[in-house]
Design a protein around this motif. Structure first.
Motif, mmCIF file in Angstrom:
data_model
loop_
_atom_site.group_PDB
_atom_site.id
_atom_site.type_symbol
_atom_site.label_atom_id
_atom_site.label_comp_id
_atom_site.label_asym_id
_atom_site.label_seq_id
_atom_site.Cartn_x
_atom_site.Cartn_y
_atom_site.Cartn_z
ATOM 1 N N GLY A 94 0.826 -1.211 0.000
ATOM 2 C CA GLY A 94 0.000 0.000 0.000
ATOM 3 C C GLY A 94 0.857 1.256 0.000
ATOM 4 N N ALA A 95 1.927 1.242 0.831
ATOM 5 C CA ALA A 95 2.799 2.423 0.923
ATOM 6 C C ALA A 95 3.516 2.661 -0.397
ATOM 7 C CB ALA A 95 3.813 2.239 2.048
ATOM 8 N N SER A 96 4.028 1.595 -1.014
ATOM 9 C CA SER A 96 4.806 1.816 -2.233
ATOM 10 C C SER A 96 3.890 2.213 -3.385
ATOM 11 C CB SER A 96 5.688 0.599 -2.537
ATOM 12 O OG SER A 96 5.131 -0.241 -3.479
ATOM 13 N N ARG A 97 2.644 1.727 -3.368
ATOM 14 C CA ARG A 97 1.680 2.131 -4.394
ATOM 15 C C ARG A 97 1.291 3.604 -4.222
ATOM 16 N NH1 ARG A 97 -3.899 2.297 -5.415
ATOM 17 N NH2 ARG A 97 -4.408 1.618 -7.517
ATOM 18 N N ALA A 98 1.055 3.990 -2.962
ATOM 19 C CA ALA A 98 0.669 5.383 -2.697
ATOM 20 C C ALA A 98 1.787 6.333 -3.104
ATOM 21 C CB ALA A 98 0.342 5.549 -1.216
ATOM 22 N N LYS A 99 3.027 5.936 -2.817
ATOM 23 C CA LYS A 99 4.176 6.773 -3.159
ATOM 24 C C LYS A 99 4.293 6.918 -4.681
ATOM 25 C CE LYS A 99 9.008 7.396 -1.937
ATOM 26 N NZ LYS A 99 9.721 7.279 -3.216
ATOM 27 N N ALA A 100 4.112 5.797 -5.388
ATOM 28 C CA ALA A 100 4.202 5.843 -6.857
ATOM 29 C C ALA A 100 3.107 6.736 -7.436
ATOM 30 C CB ALA A 100 4.108 4.435 -7.432
ATOM 31 N N LEU A 101 1.900 6.623 -6.891
ATOM 32 C CA LEU A 101 0.796 7.448 -7.396
ATOM 33 C C LEU A 101 1.071 8.927 -7.173
ATOM 34 C CD1 LEU A 101 -2.335 5.353 -6.330
ATOM 35 C CD2 LEU A 101 -1.513 5.766 -8.646
ATOM 36 N N LYS A 102 1.655 9.218 -6.021
ATOM 37 C CA LYS A 102 1.983 10.606 -5.707
ATOM 38 C C LYS A 102 3.032 11.131 -6.689
ATOM 39 C CE LYS A 102 3.642 13.368 -1.808
ATOM 40 N NZ LYS A 102 5.114 13.406 -1.986
ATOM 41 N N ASP A 103 4.069 10.308 -6.936
ATOM 42 C CA ASP A 103 5.121 10.697 -7.887
ATOM 43 C C ASP A 103 4.550 10.924 -9.277
ATOM 44 O OD1 ASP A 103 7.032 10.682 -6.012
ATOM 45 O OD2 ASP A 103 7.947 8.775 -6.579
ATOM 46 N N ILE A 104 3.653 10.034 -9.681
ATOM 47 C CA ILE A 104 3.066 10.147 -11.015
ATOM 48 C C ILE A 104 2.260 11.439 -11.120
ATOM 49 C CG2 ILE A 104 1.364 9.141 -12.596
ATOM 50 C CD1 ILE A 104 2.306 6.378 -11.537
ATOM 51 N N GLU A 106 2.723 14.182 -9.424
ATOM 52 C CA GLU A 106 3.583 15.368 -9.406
ATOM 53 C C GLU A 106 4.365 15.553 -10.701
ATOM 54 O OE1 GLU A 106 6.086 15.215 -6.001
ATOM 55 O OE2 GLU A 106 4.402 15.494 -4.633
ATOM 56 N N ARG A 107 4.628 14.443 -11.382
ATOM 57 C CA ARG A 107 5.459 14.495 -12.586
ATOM 58 C C ARG A 107 4.644 14.039 -13.769
ATOM 59 N NH1 ARG A 107 10.487 14.144 -9.651
ATOM 60 N NH2 ARG A 107 9.225 13.603 -7.877
ATOM 61 N N LEU A 108 3.832 14.920 -14.288
ATOM 62 C CA LEU A 108 2.889 14.519 -15.323
ATOM 63 C C LEU A 108 3.575 14.008 -16.582
ATOM 64 C CD1 LEU A 108 0.355 17.387 -14.797
ATOM 65 C CD2 LEU A 108 0.086 15.007 -14.153
ATOM 66 N N SER A 109 4.826 14.457 -16.793
ATOM 67 C CA SER A 109 5.492 14.066 -18.027
ATOM 68 C C SER A 109 6.075 12.651 -17.953
ATOM 69 C CB SER A 109 6.615 15.042 -18.345
ATOM 70 O OG SER A 109 7.518 15.048 -17.270
ATOM 71 N N ALA A 110 6.270 12.140 -16.744
ATOM 72 C CA ALA A 110 6.917 10.832 -16.603
ATOM 73 C C ALA A 110 6.021 9.724 -17.148
ATOM 74 C CB ALA A 110 7.249 10.562 -15.141
ATOM 75 N N GLU A 111 6.637 8.595 -17.361
ATOM 76 C CA GLU A 111 5.904 7.411 -17.809
ATOM 77 C C GLU A 111 4.666 7.212 -16.933
ATOM 78 O OE1 GLU A 111 7.537 3.227 -18.170
ATOM 79 O OE2 GLU A 111 9.278 4.494 -18.529
ATOM 80 N N ARG A 112 3.572 6.837 -17.518
ATOM 81 C CA ARG A 112 2.325 6.766 -16.781
ATOM 82 C C ARG A 112 2.380 5.865 -15.544
ATOM 83 N NH1 ARG A 112 -3.193 7.498 -18.041
ATOM 84 N NH2 ARG A 112 -3.657 5.358 -17.584
ATOM 85 N N ARG A 113 2.997 4.717 -15.713
ATOM 86 C CA ARG A 113 2.957 3.765 -14.605
ATOM 87 C C ARG A 113 4.314 3.625 -13.911
ATOM 88 N NH1 ARG A 113 -1.156 0.066 -16.316
ATOM 89 N NH2 ARG A 113 -0.228 -1.625 -15.170
ATOM 90 N N ALA A 114 5.221 4.553 -14.179
ATOM 91 C CA ALA A 114 6.563 4.441 -13.612
ATOM 92 C C ALA A 114 6.496 4.303 -12.101
ATOM 93 C CB ALA A 114 7.382 5.670 -13.987
ATOM 94 N N GLY A 115 7.270 3.365 -11.559
ATOM 95 C CA GLY A 115 7.389 3.234 -10.121
ATOM 96 C C GLY A 115 6.270 2.478 -9.443
ATOM 97 N N MET A 116 5.231 2.069 -10.182
ATOM 98 C CA MET A 116 4.163 1.280 -9.561
ATOM 99 C C MET A 116 4.720 -0.089 -9.191
ATOM 100 S SD MET A 116 1.239 2.813 -9.221
ATOM 101 C CE MET A 116 -0.346 2.073 -9.609
ATOM 102 N N PRO A 117 4.228 -0.673 -8.073
ATOM 103 C CA PRO A 117 4.746 -1.988 -7.679
ATOM 104 C C PRO A 117 4.556 -3.008 -8.797
ATOM 105 C CG PRO A 117 3.174 -1.145 -6.065
ATOM 106 C CD PRO A 117 3.187 -0.184 -7.196
ATOM 107 N N ARG A 118 5.581 -3.836 -9.003
ATOM 108 C CA ARG A 118 5.522 -4.809 -10.090
ATOM 109 C C ARG A 118 5.527 -6.234 -9.555
ATOM 110 N NH1 ARG A 118 10.047 -2.952 -14.235
ATOM 111 N NH2 ARG A 118 11.234 -2.997 -12.327
#
Ligand SMILES: [Zn+2]
Length: 402
Positions: A94-104, A106-118
């Motif tokens: 949950g924490a790593s998903r929330a962090k990834a969503l927050k990053d996404i 904040e950084r609209l230009s980054a890859e859509r799903r970058a950093g989401m848990p895999r």
């Protein structure tokens, strides 16, 4: 490295103490069985959260908790494992998903799903189990985990306090470790009146507003590089065909390569700590670019090495700053190469990476590119870079960040 980043922010006044473990065969089998369950659960979380993301639904902690309860009720194999590492895994997910969503966000230009848990694949993911306070006990020097698993700890140094949690994991070389989280008493240092801005980069790990604190990249030694190339070639020649088991030669080359990488990582950490200690000792306030390595690390080997070095160095700096109660301010990295560190004007276009000099059209400042970015960190953190060395006028109070 990945997991520790999260810990750094969540456990502000805690540090990790890590020890080697001696794991008897029975305990090893039990740990691996626990890991199989946790890995299955993690992958289940990934597939549910991906579905929720596609459908535009929420997949928060409450939903994940409910999923665990249901899964344990329906799957005896899952329920046969201890619930402590499974609950912790759900929380981590949950924490790593929330962090990834927050990053996404904040950084609209980054890859859509970058950093989401895999997904964690059996062959690739090293076992990691997290136990909270009620899930472990230390008795007669041995570590007893929920589910009746007992392992011996190699106490290379004393634990300074009662641990609040422990992570048990196997590294890429095949060694088992226990990493305890203990509260840390801060060790404040004498005030210096100095501030510093730090920019991370590919040319230098850290370029700062103080020339004495810049940190160049260190190349691998010639021998290390030769060795890595040799192991890579050995693995290439012996690579198992799809569906076939890896040969002994392949596994051996893989382990040698892992050992070499571990050695490189250790040297990198030592160097990062030494540098961080110096920066923290010499400055009261540290403004540092909040660099996210994973957004860049998909190109060349040199780039990957640079990313890893920056990641380790940033983490060492945050830990050292916390340990010595310094004021470390993370600065959002957007546009740092476009802004002027003197007057704050923003250039119309991003500087190409080949352009090493920043020239401001508004105030006429001409400055080496990375030095300018380091100065921008100070300004963004609400600190006024009065002199060239980043030291404010004597007696001037430091301004607070907005
Ligand atoms: Zn300017």
């Amino acid at each position: 490295m990945q997991g520790d980043d999260l810990v750094a922010t969540a456990e502000a006044r805690h540090v990790r103490y890590t020890y080697r473990l001696r794991v008897p065969p029975g305990a090893r089998a039990a740990l691996l069985a626990e890991w199989d369950r946790c890995r299955w659960l993690w992958n289940e979380c990934v597939s549910r959260s991906q579905k929720a993301y596609r459908d535009g639904q929420k997949c928060g902690p409450a939903r994940l908790d409910k999923m665990l309860t249901q899964a344990r009720a329906m799957t005896p194999w899952l329920a046969a494992g201890s619930s402590v590492p499974q609950q912790q895994l759900i929380r981590d997910f949950g924490a790593s998903r929330a962090k990834a969503l927050k990053d996404i966000k904040e950084r609209l230009s980054a890859e859509r799903r970058a950093g989401m848990p895999r997904y964690k694949r059996k062959r690739e993911a090293d076992p990691t189990l997290n136990y909270t306070r009620r899930g472990f006990r230390l008795k007669d020097g041995r570590l007893r985990l929920a589910g009746g698993i007992a392992v011996s700890v190699v106490w290379s140094r004393d634990l300074p306090a009662e641990p609040s949690s422990v992570r048990v994991y196997r590294d890429s070389v095949g060694h088992w470790h226990a990493s305890f989280v203990v509260p840390a008493a801060p060790e404040p240092l004498a005030a210096t009146g100095a501030v510093i801005g730090i920019d991370w980069g590919v040319r230098e790990i850290a370029t700062t507003t103080s020339d004495a604190h810049d940190l160049p990249h260190s190349e691998f030694g010639e021998k290390t590089r030769e060795r890595l190339t040799r192991y890579d070639r050995m693995m290439g020649r012996r690579e198992p065909k799809k569906g076939q088991a890896a040969s002994k030669g392949y596994r051996r080359a893989k382990q040698w390569r892992a050992k070499t990488h571990q050695k490189i990582a250790r040297q990198r950490r030592d160097r990062a700590r030494k540098w961080a200690k110096k920066v923290v000792r010499d400055h009261d306030v540290i403004a540092v670019e909040d660099f996210k390595p994973r957004f860049l690390s998909r190109t060349t080997m040199a780039r990957k090495a640079a990313d890893a070095a920056i990641g380790a160095t940033k983490q060492a700096l945050l830990e050292m700053g916390r340990k010595h109660a310094r004021d470390v301010r993370l600065v959002h990295p957007a546009h740092t190469t476009m802004d002027c560190g003197k007057c704050g004007a923003r250039a119309k276009h991003a500087l190409p990476l080949s352009e090493r000099t920043y020239t401001c059209t508004a105030c006429g400042l001409v400055s080496p590119r990375d030095k300018n970015s380091a100065r921008v960190m100070l300004v963004r953190a609400g600190l006024n870079p009065a002199g060239d060395d980043g030291v404010g006028p004597p007696g001037a109070p430091l301004r607070e960040a907005a």
